[in-house]
Design a protein around this motif. Structure first.
Motif, short mmCIF file in Angstrom:
data_model
loop_
_atom_site.label_atom_id
_atom_site.label_comp_id
_atom_site.label_asym_id
_atom_site.label_seq_id
_atom_site.Cartn_x
_atom_site.Cartn_y
_atom_site.Cartn_z
N ASN A 210 0.83 -1.31 0.04
CA ASN A 210 -0.16 -0.03 -0.01
C ASN A 210 0.93 1.31 -0.06
O ASN A 210 0.34 2.10 -0.41
N PHE A 211 2.17 1.21 0.34
CA PHE A 211 2.91 2.32 0.65
C PHE A 211 3.80 2.25 -0.47
O PHE A 211 5.29 2.27 -0.03
N ALA A 212 3.82 2.45 -1.75
CA ALA A 212 4.81 2.24 -2.66
C ALA A 212 5.54 3.52 -2.87
O ALA A 212 5.06 4.78 -2.59
N THR A 213 6.85 3.50 -3.13
CA THR A 213 7.79 4.53 -3.14
C THR A 213 7.97 4.78 -4.97
O THR A 213 8.40 6.08 -5.21
N GLN A 214 7.88 4.01 -5.66
CA GLN A 214 8.05 4.07 -7.13
C GLN A 214 6.81 3.78 -7.86
O GLN A 214 5.91 3.02 -7.24
N ALA A 215 6.45 4.33 -8.99
CA ALA A 215 5.39 4.14 -9.86
C ALA A 215 5.59 2.94 -10.70
O ALA A 215 5.57 2.99 -11.96
N ILE A 216 5.26 1.64 -10.06
CA ILE A 216 5.72 0.43 -10.77
C ILE A 216 4.51 0.32 -11.86
O ILE A 216 4.95 -0.33 -12.85
N TYR A 217 3.38 0.69 -11.66
CA TYR A 217 2.26 0.55 -12.72
C TYR A 217 2.51 1.35 -14.00
O TYR A 217 2.33 0.87 -15.08
N LEU A 218 3.12 2.60 -13.76
CA LEU A 218 3.59 3.19 -14.99
C LEU A 218 4.72 2.59 -15.67
O LEU A 218 4.82 2.90 -16.81
N ILE A 219 5.68 2.25 -14.95
CA ILE A 219 6.71 1.64 -15.41
C ILE A 219 6.45 0.42 -16.44
O ILE A 219 7.02 0.30 -17.29
N PHE A 220 5.58 -0.41 -15.71
CA PHE A 220 5.19 -1.55 -16.62
C PHE A 220 4.52 -1.18 -17.81
O PHE A 220 4.77 -1.80 -19.07
N ALA A 221 3.35 0.01 -17.67
CA ALA A 221 2.76 0.23 -18.76
C ALA A 221 3.74 0.90 -19.89
O ALA A 221 3.65 0.61 -21.11
N LEU A 222 4.59 1.75 -19.50
CA LEU A 222 5.76 2.39 -20.41
C LEU A 222 6.44 1.21 -21.07
O LEU A 222 6.68 1.09 -22.45
N SER A 223 6.68 0.13 -20.45
CA SER A 223 7.94 -0.85 -20.55
C SER A 223 6.96 -1.75 -21.79
O SER A 223 7.49 -2.03 -22.78
N ALA A 224 5.59 -1.85 -21.45
CA ALA A 224 5.07 -2.75 -22.46
C ALA A 224 4.59 -2.01 -23.86
O ALA A 224 4.69 -2.55 -24.88
N TRP A 225 4.50 -0.70 -23.75
CA TRP A 225 4.30 0.09 -24.80
C TRP A 225 5.50 0.27 -25.59
O TRP A 225 5.30 0.00 -26.80
N LEU A 226 6.68 0.27 -25.19
CA LEU A 226 7.95 0.63 -25.91
C LEU A 226 8.36 -0.81 -26.43
O LEU A 226 8.91 -1.16 -27.34
N GLY A 227 7.88 -1.80 -25.77
CA GLY A 227 8.15 -3.32 -26.37
C GLY A 227 7.34 -3.62 -27.42
O GLY A 227 7.60 -4.53 -28.15
N SER A 228 6.20 -3.12 -27.52
CA SER A 228 5.14 -3.55 -28.37
C SER A 228 5.61 -3.17 -29.80
O SER A 228 4.75 -3.28 -30.73
N GLY A 229 6.46 -2.36 -30.13
CA GLY A 229 7.09 -2.04 -31.42
C GLY A 229 8.06 -2.70 -32.09
O GLY A 229 8.85 -2.62 -33.13
N HIS A 230 8.21 -4.12 -31.44
CA HIS A 230 9.27 -5.03 -31.82
C HIS A 230 9.03 -5.59 -33.26
O HIS A 230 9.88 -5.59 -34.06
N PHE A 231 7.82 -5.71 -33.52
CA PHE A 231 7.60 -6.60 -35.01
C PHE A 231 6.84 -5.68 -35.58
O PHE A 231 5.69 -4.88 -34.95
N ILE A 232 7.11 -5.58 -36.87
CA ILE A 232 6.34 -4.48 -37.87
C ILE A 232 6.02 -5.42 -38.90
O ILE A 232 6.65 -6.34 -39.54
N LYS A 233 4.52 -4.97 -39.47
CA LYS A 233 4.11 -5.69 -40.40
C LYS A 233 4.74 -5.48 -41.89
O LYS A 233 5.30 -4.07 -42.03
N GLU A 234 4.77 -6.30 -42.55
CA GLU A 234 5.44 -6.32 -43.89
C GLU A 234 4.57 -5.61 -44.75
O GLU A 234 3.43 -5.93 -44.70
N ASN A 235 5.06 -4.90 -45.72
CA ASN A 235 4.21 -4.31 -46.95
C ASN A 235 3.59 -5.62 -47.58
O ASN A 235 4.20 -6.34 -48.19
N PRO A 236 2.36 -5.41 -48.17
CA PRO A 236 2.04 -6.46 -49.25
C PRO A 236 2.72 -6.31 -50.46
O PRO A 236 2.84 -5.20 -50.95
N LYS A 237 3.22 -7.55 -50.82
CA LYS A 237 3.94 -7.25 -52.40
C LYS A 237 2.75 -7.35 -53.39
O LYS A 237 1.91 -8.22 -53.59
N GLU A 238 3.11 -6.56 -54.54
CA GLU A 238 2.25 -6.41 -55.54
C GLU A 238 2.76 -7.26 -56.57
O GLU A 238 4.16 -7.44 -57.02
N GLY A 239 2.02 -8.08 -57.20
CA GLY A 239 2.45 -9.18 -58.25
C GLY A 239 1.98 -8.82 -59.52
O GLY A 239 1.97 -8.65 -60.50
#
Length: 140
Positions: free
Chosen positions: A111-140
């Motif tokens: 109950n008596f936290a000294t750091q914003a663990i919940y914000l650290i987790f959300a920031l880390s998840a958001w920064l980690g979510s850019g790891h894989f990028i969609k490939e552009n569809p190839k035109e044939g």
């Protein structure tokens, strides 16, 4: 409880094939930035000095957040073009990760936290979510 989450994080990174060296470097980089942030906050704003337990908790939470983001990114890769899909994708990773982060906050620091663990987790998840990028569809 911190040791349990540390072992859980270590097991996750060992057995998940998508969590490679690049992801580990990203998680440690986020944790290093946050450690410097809290150290500066101690000297500038008189925040509590981060103890070794707190340092370990920040590393664990950053690593778990990045892991969640990378796994989410594998399921729904980041689109190349800006637009509505990116906005929805961001909301669908950040809002649940804030809830999970609040749970981690209560489990790790109580109950008596000294750091914003919940914000650290959300920031880390958001920064980690850019790891894989969609490939552009190839035109044939």
């Amino acid at each position: 409880m911190t040791v349990f989450f540390g072992l859980l994080t270590l097991a996750l990174y060992m057995f998940q094939p998508y969590l490679d060296l690049k992801v580990i470097k990203k998680a440690l980089g986020i944790a290093l930035f946050l450690e410097i942030f809290y150290l500066l906050g101690h000297y500038i704003a008189d925040w509590p000095f981060p103890t070794p337990t707190v340092i370990f908790q920040i590393i664990i939470v950053s690593a778990l957040g990045v892991a969640l983001g990378v796994i989410f990114s594998r399921i729904w890769p980041l689109p190349r073009n800006k637009g509505f899909e990116r906005i929805m994708r961001t909301l669908l990773i950040v809002i649940p990760s804030l809830g999970i982060g609040v749970g981690l906050q209560l489990v790790l620091q109580g109950n008596f936290a000294t750091q914003a663990i919940y914000l650290i987790f959300a920031l880390s998840a958001w920064l980690g979510s850019g790891h894989f990028i969609k490939e552009n569809p190839k035109e044939g």
